[in-house]
Design a protein around this motif. Structure first.
Motif, PDB file in Angstrom:
ATOM      1  N   ALA A 164     -33.998 -23.547 -45.610  1.00 26.32           N
ATOM      2  CA  ALA A 164     -33.653 -23.791 -44.208  1.00 26.32           C
ATOM      3  C   ALA A 164     -32.889 -25.106 -44.060  1.00 26.32           C
ATOM      4  O   ALA A 164     -31.922 -25.205 -43.288  1.00 26.32           O
ATOM      5  N   HIS A 165     -33.321 -26.126 -44.807  1.00 21.61           N
ATOM      6  CA  HIS A 165     -32.636 -27.424 -44.791  1.00 21.61           C
ATOM      7  C   HIS A 165     -31.206 -27.280 -45.304  1.00 21.61           C
ATOM      8  O   HIS A 165     -30.255 -27.832 -44.719  1.00 21.61           O
ATOM      9  N   ARG A 166     -31.026 -26.519 -46.379  1.00 24.43           N
ATOM     10  CA  ARG A 166     -29.683 -26.304 -46.925  1.00 24.43           C
ATOM     11  C   ARG A 166     -28.798 -25.558 -45.923  1.00 24.43           C
ATOM     12  O   ARG A 166     -27.609 -25.844 -45.812  1.00 24.43           O
ATOM     13  N   GLY A 167     -29.399 -24.603 -45.210  1.00 22.79           N
ATOM     14  CA  GLY A 167     -28.640 -23.873 -44.200  1.00 22.79           C
ATOM     15  C   GLY A 167     -28.169 -24.777 -43.083  1.00 22.79           C
ATOM     16  O   GLY A 167     -27.021 -24.688 -42.635  1.00 22.79           O
ATOM     17  N   ARG A 168     -29.042 -25.660 -42.624  1.00 22.18           N
ATOM     18  CA  ARG A 168     -28.665 -26.593 -41.554  1.00 22.18           C
ATOM     19  C   ARG A 168     -27.572 -27.545 -42.036  1.00 22.18           C
ATOM     20  O   ARG A 168     -26.626 -27.858 -41.290  1.00 22.18           O
ATOM     21  N   THR A 169     -27.698 -28.017 -43.269  1.00 23.11           N
ATOM     22  CA  THR A 169     -26.693 -28.921 -43.831  1.00 23.11           C
ATOM     23  C   THR A 169     -25.351 -28.226 -43.947  1.00 23.11           C
ATOM     24  O   THR A 169     -24.299 -28.787 -43.609  1.00 23.11           O
ATOM     25  N   CYS A 170     -25.363 -26.986 -44.422  1.00 24.66           N
ATOM     26  CA  CYS A 170     -24.132 -26.208 -44.557  1.00 24.66           C
ATOM     27  C   CYS A 170     -23.458 -26.020 -43.202  1.00 24.66           C
ATOM     28  O   CYS A 170     -22.235 -26.192 -43.070  1.00 24.66           O
ATOM     29  N   GLU A 171     -24.216 -25.676 -42.197  1.00 23.96           N
ATOM     30  CA  GLU A 171     -23.653 -25.486 -40.855  1.00 23.96           C
ATOM     31  C   GLU A 171     -23.070 -26.791 -40.314  1.00 23.96           C
ATOM     32  O   GLU A 171     -22.008 -26.797 -39.679  1.00 23.96           O
ATOM     33  N   LYS A 172     -23.753 -27.896 -40.557  1.00 25.41           N
ATOM     34  CA  LYS A 172     -23.278 -29.209 -40.104  1.00 25.41           C
ATOM     35  C   LYS A 172     -21.962 -29.556 -40.799  1.00 25.41           C
ATOM     36  O   LYS A 172     -20.990 -29.968 -40.154  1.00 25.41           O
ATOM     37  N   TRP A 173     -21.927 -29.400 -42.120  1.00 21.69           N
ATOM     38  CA  TRP A 173     -20.706 -29.698 -42.865  1.00 21.69           C
ATOM     39  C   TRP A 173     -19.570 -28.765 -42.464  1.00 21.69           C
ATOM     40  O   TRP A 173     -18.417 -29.191 -42.372  1.00 21.69           O
ATOM     41  N   LYS A 174     -19.891 -27.489 -42.239  1.00 18.97           N
ATOM     42  CA  LYS A 174     -18.863 -26.533 -41.824  1.00 18.97           C
ATOM     43  C   LYS A 174     -18.190 -26.997 -40.531  1.00 18.97           C
ATOM     44  O   LYS A 174     -16.955 -27.004 -40.432  1.00 18.97           O
ATOM     45  N   LYS A 175     -18.986 -27.383 -39.566  1.00 17.34           N
ATOM     46  CA  LYS A 175     -18.459 -27.846 -38.287  1.00 17.34           C
ATOM     47  C   LYS A 175     -17.576 -29.076 -38.480  1.00 17.34           C
ATOM     48  O   LYS A 175     -16.474 -29.166 -37.905  1.00 17.34           O
ATOM     49  N   GLU A 176     -18.051 -30.015 -39.284  1.00 24.71           N
ATOM     50  CA  GLU A 176     -17.283 -31.244 -39.517  1.00 24.71           C
ATOM     51  C   GLU A 176     -15.969 -30.951 -40.239  1.00 24.71           C
ATOM     52  O   GLU A 176     -14.912 -31.492 -39.880  1.00 24.71           O
ATOM     53  N   LEU A 177     -16.015 -30.085 -41.248  1.00 22.29           N
ATOM     54  CA  LEU A 177     -14.814 -29.769 -42.016  1.00 22.29           C
ATOM     55  C   LEU A 177     -13.779 -29.046 -41.160  1.00 22.29           C
ATOM     56  O   LEU A 177     -12.575 -29.312 -41.262  1.00 22.29           O
ATOM     57  N   MET A 178     -14.245 -28.138 -40.300  1.00 18.94           N
ATOM     58  CA  MET A 178     -13.314 -27.383 -39.465  1.00 18.94           C
ATOM     59  C   MET A 178     -12.639 -28.273 -38.417  1.00 18.94           C
ATOM     60  O   MET A 178     -11.557 -27.941 -37.915  1.00 18.94           O
ATOM     61  N   HIS A 179     -13.246 -29.400 -38.118  1.00 16.33           N
ATOM     62  CA  HIS A 179     -12.678 -30.303 -37.116  1.00 16.33           C
ATOM     63  C   HIS A 179     -11.934 -31.492 -37.736  1.00 16.33           C
ATOM     64  O   HIS A 179     -10.946 -31.968 -37.154  1.00 16.33           O
ATOM     65  N   TYR A 180     -12.391 -31.968 -38.901  1.00 19.33           N
ATOM     66  CA  TYR A 180     -11.903 -33.252 -39.388  1.00 19.33           C
ATOM     67  C   TYR A 180     -11.271 -33.232 -40.780  1.00 19.33           C
ATOM     68  O   TYR A 180     -10.616 -34.212 -41.152  1.00 19.33           O
ATOM     69  N   SER A 181     -11.457 -32.181 -41.579  1.00 16.50           N
ATOM     70  CA  SER A 181     -10.843 -32.149 -42.910  1.00 16.50           C
ATOM     71  C   SER A 181      -9.356 -31.811 -42.777  1.00 16.50           C
ATOM     72  O   SER A 181      -9.005 -30.739 -42.285  1.00 16.50           O
ATOM     73  N   PRO A 182      -8.455 -32.691 -43.231  1.00 15.85           N
ATOM     74  CA  PRO A 182      -7.016 -32.404 -43.107  1.00 15.85           C
ATOM     75  C   PRO A 182      -6.619 -31.093 -43.775  1.00 15.85           C
ATOM     76  O   PRO A 182      -5.830 -30.324 -43.198  1.00 15.85           O
ATOM     77  N   SER A 183      -7.149 -30.806 -44.961  1.00 18.00           N
ATOM     78  CA  SER A 183      -6.752 -29.591 -45.674  1.00 18.00           C
ATOM     79  C   SER A 183      -7.320 -28.339 -45.009  1.00 18.00           C
ATOM     80  O   SER A 183      -6.640 -27.312 -44.914  1.00 18.00           O
ATOM     81  N   VAL A 184      -8.571 -28.408 -44.524  1.00 19.07           N
ATOM     82  CA  VAL A 184      -9.164 -27.253 -43.843  1.00 19.07           C
ATOM     83  C   VAL A 184      -8.456 -27.005 -42.516  1.00 19.07           C
ATOM     84  O   VAL A 184      -8.083 -25.858 -42.198  1.00 19.07           O
ATOM     85  N   VAL A 185      -8.236 -28.053 -41.734  1.00 18.22           N
ATOM     86  CA  VAL A 185      -7.550 -27.914 -40.446  1.00 18.22           C
ATOM     87  C   VAL A 185      -6.145 -27.355 -40.662  1.00 18.22           C
ATOM     88  O   VAL A 185      -5.671 -26.495 -39.903  1.00 18.22           O
ATOM     89  N   PHE A 186      -5.468 -27.824 -41.709  1.00 20.01           N
ATOM     90  CA  PHE A 186      -4.124 -27.341 -42.030  1.00 20.01           C
ATOM     91  C   PHE A 186      -4.133 -25.845 -42.340  1.00 20.01           C
ATOM     92  O   PHE A 186      -3.299 -25.087 -41.850  1.00 20.01           O
ATOM     93  N   MET A 187      -5.090 -25.398 -43.151  1.00 22.88           N
ATOM     94  CA  MET A 187      -5.175 -23.976 -43.484  1.00 22.88           C
ATOM     95  C   MET A 187      -5.517 -23.137 -42.258  1.00 22.88           C
ATOM     96  O   MET A 187      -4.953 -22.053 -42.059  1.00 22.88           O
ATOM     97  N   LEU A 188      -6.414 -23.609 -41.423  1.00 23.51           N
ATOM     98  CA  LEU A 188      -6.774 -22.880 -40.204  1.00 23.51           C
ATOM     99  C   LEU A 188      -5.562 -22.734 -39.290  1.00 23.51           C
ATOM    100  O   LEU A 188      -5.341 -21.678 -38.679  1.00 23.51           O
ATOM    101  N   LYS A 189      -4.762 -23.786 -39.201  1.00 29.84           N
ATOM    102  CA  LYS A 189      -3.547 -23.749 -38.373  1.00 29.84           C
ATOM    103  C   LYS A 189      -2.592 -22.673 -38.887  1.00 29.84           C
ATOM    104  O   LYS A 189      -2.057 -21.870 -38.099  1.00 29.84           O
ATOM    105  N   HIS A 190      -2.385 -22.630 -40.198  1.00 28.44           N
ATOM    106  CA  HIS A 190      -1.412 -21.687 -40.743  1.00 28.44           C
ATOM    107  C   HIS A 190      -1.954 -20.261 -40.787  1.00 28.44           C
ATOM    108  O   HIS A 190      -1.164 -19.311 -40.717  1.00 28.44           O
TER     109      HIS A 190
END
Length: 225
Positions: free
Chosen positions: A39-65
């Motif tokens: 459960a802890h790993r799931g919460r961490t994964c969800e937290k990181w997912k949210k952060e990456l989708m908003h703040y990771s330059p490479s992830v944001v770039f791929m989502l845009k394209h």
């Protein structure tokens, strides 16, 4: 002390006790400890997912394209889930979804590399209509995903036990692409997987779309040649 205060203190203590038990195994069963850890790993994964989708330059770039290519990716398309320990992520063309294997990540950077890898697969599927039963198609996407995602950076290879001072990146991309193609149910043997990768290697390794318009990645791609 009021009853409300006592209840709050008891609740806080219970949360602390469970957290302590998950980390140490003291006071709870092994089954409870493993469930709490997952459960802890799931919460961490969800937290990181949210952060990456908003703040990771490479992830944001791929989502845009992906969106520009007609495939809008939302948080619902990226699922944190328990997986076997042989992989850290996967792309399901049928579901149009990416699975992040929450038990496998040793850092947020590791999860970022994995997410970019799977987003490259999703981009290829969306833009180029990849036939995943065609081993040459599969090989091309694996070459691109391993090369463009950071999966083959020197530190990752060192962690895997592979050390090379000459064309380390290319060797890693080729090795991992062959392994992935070999796992395709349509691939009968190792020789077929290797042949599929070799046949598309030059064109697919040099294909950096959509990163070819990104200055940082343009510089990176030139350094590989």
């Amino acid at each position: 002390m009021s009853s409300d205060s006592s209840s709050s203190d008891a609740s806080t203590f219970e949360r602390w006790r469970r957290r302590f038990g998950v980390m140490t195994g003291v006071g709870i069963s092994e089954q409870e400890r493993l469930a709490g850890l997952e459960a802890h790993r799931g919460r961490t994964c969800e937290k990181w997912k949210k952060e990456l989708m908003h703040y990771s330059p490479s992830v944001v770039f791929m989502l845009k394209h992906l969106k520009l290519s007609g495939c809008n990716v939302t948080p619902d398309n990226i699922v944190c889930s328990p997986c076997d320990m042989s992989r850290s992520g996967g792309f399901s063309p049928q579901a149009g979804a990416i699975v992040m294997c929450q038990s496998h990540f040793f850092s947020k950077r590791h999860m970022e590399d994995t997410l970019v890898h799977e987003l490259v697969h999703m981009y290829d599927h969306c833009k180029f209509k990849v036939d995943w039963n065609n081993l040459r198609h599969h090989a091309c996407s694996e070459i691109r995903a391993n090369s463009l995602s950071g999966d083959c950076k020197y530190t990752r290879e060192l962690r895997r036990g592979f050390v090379s001072f000459s064309k380390q990146h290319q060797a890693c991309v080729r090795r991992r692409a062959i392994l992935s193609v070999r796992a395709n149910p349509a691939c009968p043997d190792d020789a077929t997987a290797e042949r599929a990768v070799n046949e598309v290697w030059e064109s697919c390794f040099n294909d950096t779309r959509p990163f070819d318009e990104h200055p940082t990645v343009q510089s990176f791609a030139r350094s590989l040649k």
